[in-house]
Design an enzyme around this catalytic site. Structure first.
Site, mmCIF file in Angstrom:
data_model
loop_
_atom_site.group_PDB
_atom_site.id
_atom_site.type_symbol
_atom_site.label_atom_id
_atom_site.label_comp_id
_atom_site.label_asym_id
_atom_site.label_seq_id
_atom_site.Cartn_x
_atom_site.Cartn_y
_atom_site.Cartn_z
ATOM 1 N N ASP A 268 -3.412 20.034 -31.362
ATOM 2 C CA ASP A 268 -4.354 18.946 -31.663
ATOM 3 C C ASP A 268 -5.188 19.328 -32.858
ATOM 4 O OD1 ASP A 268 -7.567 19.250 -30.913
ATOM 5 O OD2 ASP A 268 -6.292 20.841 -30.139
ATOM 6 N N CYS A 308 5.998 3.630 -41.603
ATOM 7 C CA CYS A 308 4.828 3.198 -40.836
ATOM 8 C C CYS A 308 4.315 1.846 -41.328
ATOM 9 C CB CYS A 308 3.723 4.254 -40.894
ATOM 10 S SG CYS A 308 2.681 4.209 -42.380
ATOM 11 N N CYS A 311 2.782 1.912 -44.909
ATOM 12 C CA CYS A 311 3.738 2.049 -46.020
ATOM 13 C C CYS A 311 4.637 0.824 -46.168
ATOM 14 C CB CYS A 311 4.570 3.314 -45.832
ATOM 15 S SG CYS A 311 3.588 4.820 -46.080
#
Length: 378
Positions: A268, A308, A311
């Site tokens: 993380d 994505c 994009c």
């Protein structure tokens, strides 16, 4: 039956990296995996639907911040963190230790716990292993972390030894005060700084207590990356192979890949969301600062190799305009892209492990990313 279990699917013949599956009360996920950070019960600018769209399976929230506001009792009344934030997949909460120890000029460490002042209003507060468990039991995550002391870098051997031995005693107190072991897994945190003997001592002490999972803490705190990798090389072989291994606070592309090669399952970091808000993005060709003047008339996507939402729909020129104008939508779009980039990269890492070619993947990725000396620039 343990609340959280680990299933080893495959070991990469090229590197020894692990492809696994972690089972939690809120679903299973394949590892190695990156966990987006939702400090205050939200991943900044992202909706739960956004996170699901990019295949996030588990997110992290922050015990210290949620204790201060809105308060763990309010979240308990709401039905727990999952219901409060409308997230039905897995959640991990940290112990609050790192935040408390980062308040170095506002805290006093004792055997019982830590006295400190709130960063919000200066109120005097006290956090102990028992209190950290009480808060996390109320929040209701699938995975909760033991309260530990994160030694700074650099620190001398005697200080780190004293610190990790206190962390071990605190871990025992966390186990004793954990009220919901049937539906919440408690992970211990291996400390020891950059000292090989202390990392070994911490790992041996904590594994003897048989926690459901183990984190490696005290890394990515300012040390050179080669020291972090050396600490991982020391620590990883000492951790159980049948339980999850979590490297805390690491999120640069190079460190994720190098960590996976050493057997880490979970990562993380606030890095992808934090830098996104400054207009810095991760792309398949390396770091791209979209607020820079050279993108003013660049009508291509952030990353031509990325699928994505950002994009597919918006240009570098438009993103630069939004960021320069302090428009929230710009922060949302760059955040979406960075998180998607890392989640997608980790999916590629898992596929490379499945096909016994993780070292080849790393070498190709680093070359495309333009890393000098295997350093990503983050």
């Amino acid at each position: 039956m343990a609340a959280v279990t680990y299933e080893l699917i495959k070991t990469c013949k090229q590197t020894g990296a692990r492809l696994g599956r972690v089972h939690t009360p809120h679903g299973s996920f394949e590892t190695p995996i990156f966990m987006p950070v939702g400090t205050l019960a939200t991943v900044k600018t992202m909706s739960p639907e956004d996170l699901k769209e990019m295949e996030a399976r588990i997110i992290l929230s922050n015990t210290y911040h949620l204790w201060l506001r809105p308060g763990h009792e309010i979240i308990r009344e709401a039905g727990g963190l999952h219901k409060f934030m409308n997230w039905d997949r897995a959640i991990l909460t940290d112990s609050g230790g790192f935040q408390v120890f980062s308040l170095s000029d506002m805290r006093k460490i004792e055997e019982e716990g830590v006295h400190f002042r709130s960063h919000l209003n200066g109120d005097k507060l006290f956090l102990s292993p028992e209190k950290a468990m009480e808060i996390q039991n109320a929040l209701g995550p699938d995975i909760m972390m033991a309260f530990d002391e994160c030694a700074p870098y650099p620190a001398d051997h005697a200080y780190v030894k004293h610190s990790l031995e206190r962390t071990t005693r605190w871990a025992e107190r966390c186990l004793e005060s954990h009220a919901r072991p049937h539906d919440q897994a408690l992970f211990a945190i291996v400390q020891g700084g950059m000292y090989e003997d202390l990392r070994k001592q911490s790992a041996m002490d904590l594994t003897s207590m048989d926690f459901p999972g183990y984190a490696i803490g005290g890394l990515s705190v300012g040390e050179p990356k080669h020291l972090m990798y050396e600490a991982l090389d020391t620590t990883m072989p000492l951790l159980p192979t049948n339980k999850p291994r979590y490297l805390m606070g690491v999120g640069s592309p190079d460190a994720l890949i190098e960590g996976a090669m050493r057997g880490v399952d979970m990562f993380d970091c606030v890095l992808p969301t934090r830098i996104a808000r400054n207009g810095t993005t991760m792309t398949s060709q390396g770091r791209l600062v979209v607020r820079n003047a050279k993108y003013q008339r660049d009508f291509g996507p952030l990353d031509p190799n990325c699928s994505c939402y950002t994009c597919k729909n918006y240009s570098r020129a438009y993103l630069r305009h939004l960021i320069k104008s302090d428009e929230t939508f710009g922060l949302r779009l760059t955040t979406y892209h960075n998180l998607h980039f890392l989640l997608n990269m980790m999916a590629q890492v898992r596929e490379a492990i499945r096909e016994d070619r993780l070292r080849d993947f790393r070498d190709e990725f680093f070359e495309n990313y333009g890393m000098a000396n295997n350093e990503s620039g983050f």
